[in-house]
Design an enzyme around this catalytic site. Structure first.
Site, short mmCIF file in Angstrom:
data_model
loop_
_atom_site.label_atom_id
_atom_site.label_comp_id
_atom_site.label_asym_id
_atom_site.label_seq_id
_atom_site.Cartn_x
_atom_site.Cartn_y
_atom_site.Cartn_z
N SER A 182 0.77 -1.09 0.17
CA SER A 182 0.05 0.03 -0.07
C SER A 182 0.85 1.16 -0.07
O SER A 182 1.88 1.34 -0.80
CB SER A 182 -0.90 0.02 1.31
OG SER A 182 -2.08 0.94 1.13
N ARG A 205 -11.65 7.10 8.82
CA ARG A 205 -11.34 5.66 8.95
C ARG A 205 -12.11 4.74 8.53
O ARG A 205 -12.05 3.59 7.86
CB ARG A 205 -10.98 5.29 10.45
CG ARG A 205 -10.25 3.87 10.76
CD ARG A 205 -9.23 3.34 10.00
NE ARG A 205 -8.52 2.33 10.50
CZ ARG A 205 -7.45 1.88 10.13
NH1 ARG A 205 -6.72 2.46 9.01
NH2 ARG A 205 -6.99 0.74 10.71
N ASP A 237 -8.57 -6.74 -4.26
CA ASP A 237 -8.42 -5.57 -3.82
C ASP A 237 -9.44 -4.50 -4.66
O ASP A 237 -8.89 -4.59 -5.94
CB ASP A 237 -6.62 -5.18 -4.28
CG ASP A 237 -6.41 -4.04 -3.29
OD1 ASP A 237 -7.14 -2.91 -3.23
OD2 ASP A 237 -5.25 -4.03 -2.90
N HIS A 250 -7.97 -5.40 -0.23
CA HIS A 250 -6.73 -4.70 0.06
C HIS A 250 -5.99 -5.13 1.21
O HIS A 250 -4.83 -5.37 1.37
CB HIS A 250 -6.84 -3.18 0.19
CG HIS A 250 -5.66 -2.28 0.24
ND1 HIS A 250 -4.98 -2.34 -0.76
CD2 HIS A 250 -5.10 -1.42 1.15
CE1 HIS A 250 -3.72 -1.57 -0.69
NE2 HIS A 250 -3.83 -1.12 0.73
N ASP A 251 -6.58 -5.44 2.55
CA ASP A 251 -5.90 -5.71 3.74
C ASP A 251 -5.32 -7.07 3.50
O ASP A 251 -4.35 -7.42 4.35
CB ASP A 251 -7.00 -5.89 4.84
CG ASP A 251 -7.13 -4.50 5.45
OD1 ASP A 251 -6.09 -3.33 5.21
OD2 ASP A 251 -7.86 -4.22 6.50
#
EC number: 2.3.1.31
Lengths: 356, 356
Positions: A135, A204, A304, A334-335
């Site tokens: 990332s 967030r 992702d 993505h994580d």
């Protein structure tokens, strides 16, 4: 580690920069076993257990006997300039003794990499065996290779492309706007008063949804109510209970707010928005095509939906030679570059860290 | 049109409800040519040109000689209860004469459909030839079929599933939180003072990104700067110029803020979050499998990443008989149900509006 003054790309100036960092293992005699790990947007320098027993965010990749074996490699992780994990950032005192706050200048990925190079100098590391990141950490690793090709023997870029995209810029804008809207933000000069926690929490939430995937959220939460709450009870909408997915995102927001400074969040988000490996270097091919001194390892997460695998493919194509895109397979999104990095163990070992 | 008092699903009560509506064409003698068009989250009753020359949001579908030919059909569009296009909503006066504001009750899609049924009664429409809608309008159309199957001869649901998903709930939560964070929101009682435009603008940005697609934003904007602005100039991030995609989203936000009430945005967002055709009706199959009286037309947008085509497929599978999912093909994303609805002309004509 103090690394001196920094004249910044966008015109700002930091008279005294300190970089927070952690290390694992021992630098060998010819300083040829040093590995730099670059954290993502809200990551810390705590990549792995070590001096502290606290879990690291890449314990699966870094440690004794791990892919990056700290019994063989000297691993360094530095906090981005502008961050809140030991490096000079908006909460640090400016020359007048007050926190920088709203005065903290615009810092780019490239600016931070230049500061990190001074840290490498101070540690006696002329050339990294490898620089790795995912990332925003991937953007930093790539910028290392482009800025200091002779100092970057190997470079791994995971879940990140050659430049931030229109959509990444768009989601970043909404996040930064939410923080600035918080009445506690006070234009960025909130130190000493309440922090803009609600705004940072909204940022967030937006980010975290995009770090995961629709199927994962549906599988885990669906339309379930949170514990004893009644999402459908409440005469007015503001009085209703929460869905489980809302409670989950509240928790993610609270966790971040308790550990991260809102100004640093804006600074690093803006640094990531500025990520463009071609800036001032011509076309993408001109920027990357000549990096023959560096060996690249590119990886993407198949699900992702923020850093699409297609962006990794475009990056790989612009690099010299034939560079494969490795794939982390997970429904998480993505994580996956954090949760499933172990899938890269064999390929990364073979490419960058062959057994002696 | 006044439709009387409404006892609401979640426990609230509205003593006097007015529904704003528009019509096109003429109701025939046996009231068999009436078509109801249901608007989406921020849509108005202005589906098509008519009394007003102003462009409608489904001009491609509705008008003289169009798919829904207003020379043959009597078309009605009603504003959702809680909206701001003529129906009783948070800005309307409560019995005490002050705006409802924070006191306006939680309204569901099903509540609004019950109010709309009274409008149909008043207009002399016992049974709709067809009820159609996309996105939240699709949820409303589906709820018509489930609540009043005998009054819904045909039902078209575009770009919407049988229930709002975890991810849709999650993005809605961030949007509502941004509005509530705006200091001008004043807990919902801002009428007479400045409106929470910044908060509503952030909500719109989040929503709009999801209404489009990553490839479209990249193709249209990429990393271009807005006109004369310098996204990379500015000593601090807050001083920099904008990227074109940021300016585009600013424009989308400003446009919405100038025409939509923030409390209505929250109300209708919450109504959409509550969308679950199975609530109180058993399983999805129990809720929909018996709707033999209604003919369904289901459509999805292939690039939709908010209301995924898979959700339309699940809906179609739960309906009686074999229901096909028609596909709008566009790289635009969810908004394709507005921009490219003309692609459904042939199929929809054949299914619901055969030429005499």
């Amino acid at each position: 580690m103090p690394v001196g003054a920094l004249q910044l790309e966008a015109g700002g100036y930091l008279p005294e920069v300190v970089l927070g960092y952690e290390t694992w293992g021992t630098l060998n005699a010819d300083a040829s076993n040093a590995v730099l790990i670059e954290h993502a947007l809200t990551g810390s320098t705590h990549v792995a257990r070590g001096a502290s027993d606290e879990d690291g965010w890449w314990d699966d990749l870094v440690g004794p006997g791990a892919t990056i074996d700290t019994e063989r490699y000297f691993v360094v992780a530095a906090n981005m300039v502008g961050g809140c994990y030991g490096s000079t950032g908006p909460a640090s005192p400016a020359p007048d003794g007050s926190p920088w706050g709203s005065r903290f200048p615009f810092v780019t990925i490239r600016d931070s990499v230049r500061a990190e190079a001074r840290l490498a100098d101070a540690l006696g590391i002329r050339r990294w065996h490898a620089v790795l990141g995912g990332s925003m950490g991937g953007a930093r690793a790539l910028e290392w290779a482009a800025t200091f090709p002779e100092r970057t023997a190997r470079c791994a870029v995971m879940a990140c492309g050659a430049a931030s995209t229109a959509e990444q810029i768009a989601f970043a804008q909404a996040q930064v706007a939410a923080i600035r809207l918080d009445p506690h933000f006070a234009g960025g000069d909130y130190y000493g008063g309440p922090a803009p926690e609600a705004g940072l929490g909204i940022a967030r939430r937006i980010a975290h949804i995009n770090y995961r995937s629709e199927p994962e959220l549906e599988y885990r939460f669906g339309r379930s109510a949170q514990a004893e709450e009644q999402p459908f009870g409440g005469i007015t909408p503001s009085a209703r209970g929460r869905y489980a997915v809302e409670s989950y995102l509240d928790y993610q927001a609270e966790k971040l707010v308790s550990r991260f400074d809102a100004n640093s969040y804006i600074l690093l988000t803006e640094a990531l928005v500025s990520h463009d490996i071609s800036r001032g270097r011509g076309s993408l091919e001109q920027s990357l095509g000549g990096l023959e001194e560096t060996e690249f390892f590119i990886a993407a997460v198949d699900s992702d939906r923020l850093y699409f695998p297609e962006q990794s493919r475009q990056l790989a194509e612009a690099l010299p030679g034939s560079v494969k895109v490795h794939t982390i397979e997970t429904p998480l999104g993505h994580d996956g570059f954090l949760t499933d990095v172990h899938q890269l163990h064999d390929d990364l070992t073979q490419a960058f860290f062959p057994h002696a």
